[in-house]
Design a protein around this motif. Structure first.
Motif, PDB file in Angstrom:
ATOM      1  N   ARG A  83       0.832  -1.212   0.000  1.00 51.43           N
ATOM      2  CA  ARG A  83       0.000   0.000   0.000  1.00 51.43           C
ATOM      3  C   ARG A  83       0.861   1.254   0.000  1.00 51.43           C
ATOM      4  NH1 ARG A  83      -5.312  -0.216   1.249  1.00 51.43           N
ATOM      5  NH2 ARG A  83      -5.195   1.793   2.307  1.00 51.43           N
ATOM      6  N   ALA A  84       1.985   1.205   0.722  1.00 55.88           N
ATOM      7  CA  ALA A  84       2.864   2.372   0.779  1.00 55.88           C
ATOM      8  C   ALA A  84       3.513   2.652  -0.572  1.00 55.88           C
ATOM      9  CB  ALA A  84       3.937   2.162   1.846  1.00 55.88           C
ATOM     10  N   ALA A  86       2.216   2.426  -3.546  1.00 54.48           N
ATOM     11  CA  ALA A  86       1.306   3.158  -4.433  1.00 54.48           C
ATOM     12  C   ALA A  86       1.304   4.653  -4.151  1.00 54.48           C
ATOM     13  CB  ALA A  86      -0.107   2.598  -4.298  1.00 54.48           C
ATOM     14  N   TYR A  87       1.658   5.059  -2.932  1.00 54.22           N
ATOM     15  CA  TYR A  87       1.632   6.476  -2.568  1.00 54.22           C
ATOM     16  C   TYR A  87       3.040   7.063  -2.425  1.00 54.22           C
ATOM     17  CZ  TYR A  87      -3.270   5.587  -1.637  1.00 54.22           C
ATOM     18  OH  TYR A  87      -4.594   5.246  -1.780  1.00 54.22           O
ATOM     19  N   SER A  88       4.046   6.283  -2.755  1.00 60.24           N
ATOM     20  CA  SER A  88       5.422   6.764  -2.637  1.00 60.24           C
ATOM     21  C   SER A  88       5.804   7.588  -3.865  1.00 60.24           C
ATOM     22  CB  SER A  88       6.378   5.577  -2.497  1.00 60.24           C
ATOM     23  OG  SER A  88       7.717   6.002  -2.573  1.00 60.24           O
ATOM     24  N   PRO A  91       8.149   4.796  -6.396  1.00 59.29           N
ATOM     25  CA  PRO A  91       7.593   3.458  -6.138  1.00 59.29           C
ATOM     26  C   PRO A  91       8.610   2.332  -6.250  1.00 59.29           C
ATOM     27  CG  PRO A  91       6.154   4.727  -7.587  1.00 59.29           C
ATOM     28  CD  PRO A  91       7.417   5.502  -7.450  1.00 59.29           C
ATOM     29  N   GLY A 186       1.677   2.681  -8.795  1.00 61.37           N
ATOM     30  CA  GLY A 186       2.217   3.927  -8.264  1.00 61.37           C
ATOM     31  C   GLY A 186       2.680   4.864  -9.349  1.00 61.37           C
ATOM     32  N   ARG A 189      -0.332   6.317 -11.145  1.00 66.75           N
ATOM     33  CA  ARG A 189      -0.999   7.298 -10.286  1.00 66.75           C
ATOM     34  C   ARG A 189      -0.368   8.675 -10.428  1.00 66.75           C
ATOM     35  NH1 ARG A 189      -0.621   9.121  -4.980  1.00 66.75           N
ATOM     36  NH2 ARG A 189      -2.626   9.516  -3.979  1.00 66.75           N
ATOM     37  N   ARG A 190       0.915   8.709 -10.735  1.00 68.42           N
ATOM     38  CA  ARG A 190       1.603   9.974 -10.909  1.00 68.42           C
ATOM     39  C   ARG A 190       1.786  10.357 -12.370  1.00 68.42           C
ATOM     40  NH1 ARG A 190       2.304   7.868  -6.463  1.00 68.42           N
ATOM     41  NH2 ARG A 190       2.747   9.031  -4.575  1.00 68.42           N
TER      42      ARG A 190
END
Length: 204
Positions: A83-84, A86-88, A91, A186, A189-190
């Motif tokens: 989970r971390a 995906a928000y790093s 990634p 990740g 997502r960016r």
């Protein structure tokens, strides 16, 4: 006809973009260094805990319960790391850290289990195991080297060794694919292409 002023402005912007791409990627380099340092600190901390923690006086049932709880902890740590990722902001770097932490925890968990088993039921292995011997046996089993100088003799020892073999295959195969998927998620997502973190280089 082309406007000379517009052409000069465009040319200047192109030169600035090329210059910017050629500059050292300071934040990315710092992120790489931070990941390496964190991975080293995690490994050092876990190995230190393994050697310092008193692992004596448990029954075979207690050893099995400890292994089950430890494997559950491995799964929880792994999913938290996924989970971390995906928000790093990086990634791929986060995935390297996640794999290192999960792998080291997995290996030390089995090393501690083998050590406890040998001390609660002497003769479970072909020779008495110290903590270093237990870690050595765990690593040779995980890497499929199998030197043969240490082997499981009891049925419980062999079952635990088989569980480690299956867990190692799952870790290398399934977990690696899950981490790769988390990295791709990740990056998407960016809005980034999956080509940076470790290997990106400026294009000329």
């Amino acid at each position: 006809m082309n406007d000379p002023a517009v052409a000069r402005t465009t040319s200047a912007r192109l030169r600035q973009d090329q210059e910017r791409r050629r500059r050292p990627h300071g934040p990315r380099r710092r992120a790489r260094a931070a990941v390496l340092v964190r991975a080293a600190l995690i490994a050092t901390a876990l190995v230190t805990v393994y050697y310092v923690l008193p692992l004596d006086g448990r029954s075979t049932t207690g050893t099995s319960a400890l292994l089950a709880c430890g494997l559950l902890l491995c799964v929880v740590v792994f999913w938290w790391e996924v989970r971390a990722i995906a928000y790093s902001p990086y990634p791929r770097l986060k995935a390297v850290e996640a794999l290192a932490a999960t792998l080291i925890l997995f290996l030390l968990l089995f090393a501690g289990t083998y050590y406890l088993l040998e001390h609660s039921t002497p003769g479970s292995f072909s020779e008495p195991l110290t903590k270093t011997d237990s870690l050595y046996f765990t690593l040779t089993t995980f890497t499929t080297v199998g030197y043969g100088d240490v082997a499981a003799r009891s049925q419980t020892g062999r079952v635990l060794t088989m569980v480690q073999m299956v867990g190692g295959l799952l870790l290398v195969g399934v977990a690696a694919r899950i981490l790769a998927g988390a990295v791709q998620a990740g990056l998407r997502r960016r809005g980034r292409e999956p080509s940076d973190d470790f290997t990106s280089r400026p294009k000329d």
